[in-house]
Design a protein around this motif. Structure first.
Motif, PDB file in Angstrom:
ATOM      1  N   ALA A 190      96.368 -58.807  82.525  1.00 44.09           N
ATOM      2  CA  ALA A 190      96.914 -58.710  83.883  1.00 44.09           C
ATOM      3  C   ALA A 190      95.942 -59.218  84.944  1.00 44.09           C
ATOM      4  N   MET A 191      95.072 -60.151  84.568  1.00 44.14           N
ATOM      5  CA  MET A 191      94.160 -60.756  85.539  1.00 44.14           C
ATOM      6  C   MET A 191      94.864 -61.875  86.296  1.00 44.14           C
ATOM      7  N   THR A 192      94.494 -62.048  87.553  1.00 42.22           N
ATOM      8  CA  THR A 192      94.973 -63.193  88.313  1.00 42.22           C
ATOM      9  C   THR A 192      94.235 -64.439  87.820  1.00 42.22           C
ATOM     10  N   PRO A 193      94.758 -65.630  88.127  1.00 35.49           N
ATOM     11  CA  PRO A 193      94.042 -66.844  87.713  1.00 35.49           C
ATOM     12  C   PRO A 193      92.595 -66.879  88.195  1.00 35.49           C
ATOM     13  N   PHE A 194      92.352 -66.420  89.427  1.00 34.53           N
ATOM     14  CA  PHE A 194      90.978 -66.417  89.929  1.00 34.53           C
ATOM     15  C   PHE A 194      90.125 -65.406  89.179  1.00 34.53           C
ATOM     16  N   GLU A 195      90.670 -64.219  88.876  1.00 39.25           N
ATOM     17  CA  GLU A 195      89.914 -63.213  88.120  1.00 39.25           C
ATOM     18  C   GLU A 195      89.604 -63.707  86.716  1.00 39.25           C
ATOM     19  N   THR A 196      90.562 -64.393  86.109  1.00 37.59           N
ATOM     20  CA  THR A 196      90.321 -64.967  84.779  1.00 37.59           C
ATOM     21  C   THR A 196      89.197 -65.989  84.835  1.00 37.59           C
ATOM     22  N   PHE A 197      89.232 -66.819  85.872  1.00 36.81           N
ATOM     23  CA  PHE A 197      88.179 -67.825  86.036  1.00 36.81           C
ATOM     24  C   PHE A 197      86.823 -67.166  86.227  1.00 36.81           C
ATOM     25  N   ASN A 206      77.153 -84.890  98.685  1.00 34.80           N
ATOM     26  CA  ASN A 206      76.957 -85.770  97.536  1.00 34.80           C
ATOM     27  C   ASN A 206      76.865 -84.982  96.238  1.00 34.80           C
ATOM     28  N   LEU A 207      76.014 -83.952  96.213  1.00 36.33           N
ATOM     29  CA  LEU A 207      75.877 -83.147  95.006  1.00 36.33           C
ATOM     30  C   LEU A 207      77.166 -82.387  94.707  1.00 36.33           C
ATOM     31  N   GLY A 208      77.876 -81.972  95.756  1.00 36.83           N
ATOM     32  CA  GLY A 208      79.126 -81.259  95.547  1.00 36.83           C
ATOM     33  C   GLY A 208      80.138 -82.082  94.781  1.00 36.83           C
ATOM     34  N   ALA A 209      80.230 -83.370  95.085  1.00 35.35           N
ATOM     35  CA  ALA A 209      81.196 -84.238  94.413  1.00 35.35           C
ATOM     36  C   ALA A 209      80.833 -84.446  92.941  1.00 35.35           C
ATOM     37  N   TYR A 210      79.568 -84.762  92.688  1.00 33.58           N
ATOM     38  CA  TYR A 210      79.153 -84.974  91.299  1.00 33.58           C
ATOM     39  C   TYR A 210      79.166 -83.661  90.517  1.00 33.58           C
ATOM     40  N   GLY A 211      78.716 -82.588  91.170  1.00 29.96           N
ATOM     41  CA  GLY A 211      78.742 -81.294  90.510  1.00 29.96           C
ATOM     42  C   GLY A 211      80.145 -80.848  90.179  1.00 29.96           C
ATOM     43  N   CYS A 212      81.087 -81.175  91.047  1.00 30.97           N
ATOM     44  CA  CYS A 212      82.492 -80.828  90.799  1.00 30.97           C
ATOM     45  C   CYS A 212      82.980 -81.403  89.480  1.00 30.97           C
ATOM     46  N   GLU A 213      82.709 -82.681  89.259  1.00 32.84           N
ATOM     47  CA  GLU A 213      83.184 -83.319  88.030  1.00 32.84           C
ATOM     48  C   GLU A 213      82.481 -82.780  86.790  1.00 32.84           C
ATOM     49  N   ILE A 214      81.193 -82.493  86.925  1.00 30.65           N
ATOM     50  CA  ILE A 214      80.465 -81.934  85.785  1.00 30.65           C
ATOM     51  C   ILE A 214      81.009 -80.552  85.438  1.00 30.65           C
ATOM     52  N   MET A 215      81.204 -79.716  86.457  1.00 33.83           N
ATOM     53  CA  MET A 215      81.717 -78.366  86.215  1.00 33.83           C
ATOM     54  C   MET A 215      83.166 -78.402  85.738  1.00 33.83           C
ATOM     55  N   ARG A 216      83.944 -79.324  86.249  1.00 35.72           N
ATOM     56  CA  ARG A 216      85.339 -79.439  85.813  1.00 35.72           C
ATOM     57  C   ARG A 216      85.421 -79.777  84.331  1.00 35.72           C
ATOM     58  N   ALA A 217      84.467 -80.605  83.868  1.00 37.79           N
ATOM     59  CA  ALA A 217      84.437 -80.920  82.439  1.00 37.79           C
ATOM     60  C   ALA A 217      84.200 -79.658  81.612  1.00 37.79           C
ATOM     61  N   GLY A 218      83.321 -78.765  82.114  1.00 29.47           N
ATOM     62  CA  GLY A 218      83.088 -77.505  81.410  1.00 29.47           C
ATOM     63  C   GLY A 218      84.314 -76.615  81.403  1.00 29.47           C
ATOM     64  N   ILE A 219      85.025 -76.586  82.528  1.00 27.96           N
ATOM     65  CA  ILE A 219      86.241 -75.771  82.597  1.00 27.96           C
ATOM     66  C   ILE A 219      87.307 -76.301  81.658  1.00 27.96           C
ATOM     67  N   GLN A 220      87.480 -77.614  81.632  1.00 25.04           N
ATOM     68  CA  GLN A 220      88.506 -78.207  80.783  1.00 25.04           C
ATOM     69  C   GLN A 220      88.200 -78.044  79.303  1.00 25.04           C
ATOM     70  N   ALA A 221      86.915 -77.845  78.984  1.00 29.88           N
ATOM     71  CA  ALA A 221      86.544 -77.632  77.580  1.00 29.88           C
ATOM     72  C   ALA A 221      86.766 -76.191  77.133  1.00 29.88           C
ATOM     73  N   THR A 222      87.170 -75.323  78.055  1.00 29.31           N
ATOM     74  CA  THR A 222      87.414 -73.923  77.710  1.00 29.31           C
ATOM     75  C   THR A 222      88.678 -73.806  76.870  1.00 29.31           C
ATOM     76  N   PRO A 223      88.614 -73.140  75.746  1.00 25.52           N
ATOM     77  CA  PRO A 223      89.815 -72.976  74.909  1.00 25.52           C
ATOM     78  C   PRO A 223      90.950 -72.315  75.687  1.00 25.52           C
ATOM     79  N   LYS A 224      92.164 -72.780  75.455  1.00 31.00           N
ATOM     80  CA  LYS A 224      93.325 -72.247  76.163  1.00 31.00           C
ATOM     81  C   LYS A 224      93.501 -70.758  75.918  1.00 31.00           C
ATOM     82  N   GLY A 225      93.052 -70.297  74.760  1.00 29.03           N
ATOM     83  CA  GLY A 225      93.208 -68.891  74.418  1.00 29.03           C
ATOM     84  C   GLY A 225      92.474 -67.962  75.370  1.00 29.03           C
ATOM     85  N   GLN A 226      91.388 -68.455  75.996  1.00 28.08           N
ATOM     86  CA  GLN A 226      90.656 -67.608  76.940  1.00 28.08           C
ATOM     87  C   GLN A 226      91.462 -67.366  78.208  1.00 28.08           C
ATOM     88  N   PHE A 227      92.182 -68.393  78.647  1.00 27.12           N
ATOM     89  CA  PHE A 227      93.052 -68.201  79.807  1.00 27.12           C
ATOM     90  C   PHE A 227      94.187 -67.236  79.464  1.00 27.12           C
TER      91      PHE A 227
END
Length: 223
Positions: free
Chosen positions: A128-135, A100-121
């Protein structure tokens, strides 16, 4: 005749209450930690993972967020044994709270990720970082900073929602209150004490999450 308040029963039943509090604290510690870890993994998969994983995680999130926690708990404890999956009531409670917490936490954390400026990615890619290393090294901490208060509130909500695990005979605080009330027939006093205990646990949980946040994000949360 006016109602006569009587809290003298506390002297005889405080071990039962303490046992219930201990079980409730264990539920939120285990279920909370596992749920946050699951939520973080799902947030990464839904935001940055392969498309097939995104579809699977999206279906999981929608299923959990649009069904009652009690039904989820009953399905795990009563439904899964019909398919040959046996477990105890405490294990079922841990799994239900984690999912239950995993599902709600997923959406809350996803909102934080989506708010990250594209320039950081883009900065991570330029190094030369992989997508996971960048994350992990660039996106994760700022994203958690943005949503930590909301995530803390969700942990408290799940803790309070854990009261329904008494329906499968997990001996938490609500189970203890129901047991005491069935013995002393002092419903007002018994549930008043359990209500205040839940209130104290909720305040302590918020304070603990705030303390963790200040340790992880000292600059932003200290401001």
């Amino acid at each position: 005749m006016p109602y006569q308040f009587d809290f003298s029963w506390l002297a005889g039943y405080w071990p039962v209450l303490l046992h219930g509090v201990r079980i409730t604290v264990q539920l939120i510690l285990v279920g909370g930690a596992a749920g946050l870890a699951l939520g973080l993994a799902c947030a990464w998969m839904r935001s940055l993972g392969p498309k097939p994983l995104r579809v699977v995680v999206a279906a999981y999130v929608e299923l959990i967020r649009n069904t009652p926690f009690l039904i989820q708990l009953f399905f795990i404890f009563f439904g899964l044994p019909a398919a040959g999956v046996q477990m105890g009531e405490t294990t079922a409670a841990y799994i239900a709270m984690t999912i239950n917490l995993g599902a709600y936490g997923c959406e809350i954390m996803r909102a934080g990720i989506q708010a990250t400026p594209k320039g950081q990615f883009e900065a991570g890619s330029s190094l030369a970082m992989t997508p996971f290393e960048t994350f992990r090294h660039v996106v994760l901490v700022p994203s958690l900073q943005r949503i930590w208060p909301a995530l803390s509130s969700q942990v408290v909500i799940v803790m309070l929602g854990s009261a329904v695990v008494s329906q499968i005979a997990v001996e938490d605080l609500t189970f203890a209150a129901n047991f005491i009330q069935s013995r002393n027939f002092r419903a007002f006093e018994t549930y008043a004490v359990s209500t205040l205990t839940y209130l104290a646990l909720a305040i302590l949980a918020r304070q603990a999450m705030g303390l963790i946040g200040r340790r992880i994000f000292p600059r932003r949360l200290a401001a």
